[in-house]
Write an enzyme that holds these catalytic residues in place. Structure first.
Site, PDB file in Angstrom:
ATOM      1  CG  HIS A 144      41.448  41.650  44.067  1.00  0.00           C
ATOM      2  ND1 HIS A 144      40.308  41.043  43.778  1.00  0.00           N
ATOM      3  CD2 HIS A 144      41.804  41.659  45.163  1.00  0.00           C
ATOM      4  CE1 HIS A 144      40.014  40.576  45.188  1.00  0.00           C
ATOM      5  NE2 HIS A 144      40.718  40.965  46.004  1.00  0.00           N
ATOM      6  CG  ASP A 170      37.403  38.887  42.443  1.00  0.00           C
ATOM      7  OD1 ASP A 170      36.725  38.809  41.305  1.00  0.00           O
ATOM      8  OD2 ASP A 170      38.411  39.274  42.591  1.00  0.00           O
ATOM      9  CG  HIS A 200      37.461  38.221  37.534  1.00  0.00           C
ATOM     10  ND1 HIS A 200      36.909  39.402  37.843  1.00  0.00           N
ATOM     11  CD2 HIS A 200      37.011  38.009  36.242  1.00  0.00           C
ATOM     12  CE1 HIS A 200      36.244  39.802  36.809  1.00  0.00           C
ATOM     13  NE2 HIS A 200      36.505  39.360  35.753  1.00  0.00           N
ATOM     14  CG  ASP A 250      41.264  37.609  41.369  1.00  0.00           C
ATOM     15  OD1 ASP A 250      40.877  37.713  40.236  1.00  0.00           O
ATOM     16  OD2 ASP A 250      41.067  38.566  42.250  1.00  0.00           O
ATOM     17  CG  HIS A 270      43.678  42.015  38.037  1.00  0.00           C
ATOM     18  ND1 HIS A 270      42.613  42.909  37.927  1.00  0.00           N
ATOM     19  CD2 HIS A 270      43.861  41.532  36.762  1.00  0.00           C
ATOM     20  CE1 HIS A 270      41.947  42.643  36.410  1.00  0.00           C
ATOM     21  NE2 HIS A 270      42.838  41.830  35.830  1.00  0.00           N
ATOM     22  CG  ASP A 275      37.353  42.650  42.433  1.00  0.00           C
ATOM     23  OD1 ASP A 275      36.642  43.477  41.651  1.00  0.00           O
ATOM     24  OD2 ASP A 275      38.409  41.968  41.736  1.00  0.00           O
ATOM     25  CG  ASP A 334      35.218  42.047  39.400  1.00  0.00           C
ATOM     26  OD1 ASP A 334      34.990  41.487  40.447  1.00  0.00           O
ATOM     27  OD2 ASP A 334      36.100  42.282  38.980  1.00  0.00           O
ATOM     28  CD  GLU A 363      40.724  45.021  39.840  1.00  0.00           C
ATOM     29  OE1 GLU A 363      40.388  45.771  38.929  1.00  0.00           O
ATOM     30  OE2 GLU A 363      41.666  44.222  40.245  1.00  0.00           O
TER      31      GLU A 363
HETATM   32 MN   LIG Z   1      39.700  40.361  41.717  1.00  0.00          MN
END
Ligand SMILES: [Mn+2]
Length: 307
Positions: free
Chosen positions: A100, A123, A125, A127, A140, A228, A230, A273
């Site tokens: 990412h 996402d 996360h 980031d 990332h 992303d 994830d 990712e």
């Molecule tokens: Mn990400």
């Protein structure tokens, strides 16, 4: 409809070998054909960004707070230019990561094509670390903060001087694994943050409604989606490096794409990712194919009445 595709074969932002094989794996799985389907989309595959290789032992050589800084800076600079040029010559630009960390370059390039760009960052996360708050020093986990003007001025001023995106034009969906210092930065920002708590409370439909309403209120003239994988649940996407439980489904992801692309201002998207080395029986490859094929179907639908 003309679609440009750019690959970014890197793992330097996640420091987890494998994401650099994603563009090749996806191309070999015929994703361009899947996106094109019945030929209504003209696809220009612009190939891959040339990534400077670095040795593992050199990852902190010239910058102790961001791993592989030189390569990350260089590839994002090249990507900014590549996306800027691609958007001059096409209706939509799709960027295939890589990790990412490439979001810095793709959104920097896209920011040249709108007066008032919005970003939807999908996402698990945040980031939104800077090199000062990041526990891992993996880039990332940082690109969104730099795009909003925080942190190292070399990255903030990448490609051209100045902040690339207004905090209030950032819409983050799906956060459920946020670092402590990062959470403080988010809380002190104007970023629209629809994390798991918010989604559980109001539902994805209301989240997307809220984003679309704000896009109109804030008079955004372009929207970049940064997806992303994830965002999806850890049991759905085995082939990604930082899986988080309590995530979302493929259908949820499709729903968000369909609704957002329906408002007609989305011109670019990251798909990041995917790590083929971590994949099991190509399960995650199949998820990626399904999503990208669906993305192609949405692109082909000329008149969407979905909002
Ligand atoms: Mn990400």
């Amino acid at each position: 409809m003309k679609l440009s595709i750019i690959g970014v074969p890197t793992y330097y932002g996640c420091d987890n070998d494998g994401t650099q094989y994603s563009p090749e794996k996806l191309r070999n799985a015929n994703i361009i054909k899947l996106i094109k389907d019945n030929g209504e989309i003209e696809v220009a595959d612009l190939g891959d960004i040339d990534v400077i290789e670095m040795m593992e032992k050199d990852k902190f050589k010239n910058e102790k707070n961001i791993k592989y800084f030189e390569s990350i800076y260089d590839l994002n600079l090249k990507l900014s230019k590549a996306v800027d040029d691609a958007m001059d010559n096409s209706d939509f630009t799709l960027i295939l990561g890589g990790d990412h960390g490439i979001g810095l370059g793709s959104i920097t390039g896209a920011s040249k094509h709108s007066q008032n760009l919005g970003v939807v960052w999908i996402d698990a996360h945040g980031d939104f670390n800077t090199s000062a708050t990041s526990p891992s020093k993996n880039f990332h986990g940082m690109p969104l903060a730099y795009l909003c003007g925080q942190g190292d001025s070399r990255l903030v001023n990448l490609y051209y001087e100045g902040v690339k995106i207004k905090e209030e034009n950032v819409f983050h969906i799906g956060g459920r694994d946020i670092d402590e210092g990062e959470q403080k930065l988010i809380d002190n920002s104007k970023v629209n943050f629809y994390d798991k708590k918010v989604i559980d409370k109001i539902g994805l439909e209301d989240v997307v409604d809220d984003i679309i309403r704000k896009c109109r209120e804030q008079e955004l003239d372009g929207l970049h989606i940064s997806l992303d994988i994830d965002f999806m649940d850890k049991f759905i996407v085995e082939g990604t490096g930082t899986r988080v439980a309590g995530g979302y489904t493929v259908e949820d992801t499709k729903y968000i794409l369909r609704r957002l692309m329906g408002i007609g201002i989305v011109k670019s998207m990251d798909f990041v990712e995917f790590n083929p080395r971590l994949d099991v029986n190509d399960n995650t490859l199949e998820v990626c194919k399904d999503l990208l094929s669906y993305f192609g179907q949405i692109l082909k639908t000329k008149e969407l009445v979905l909002c």
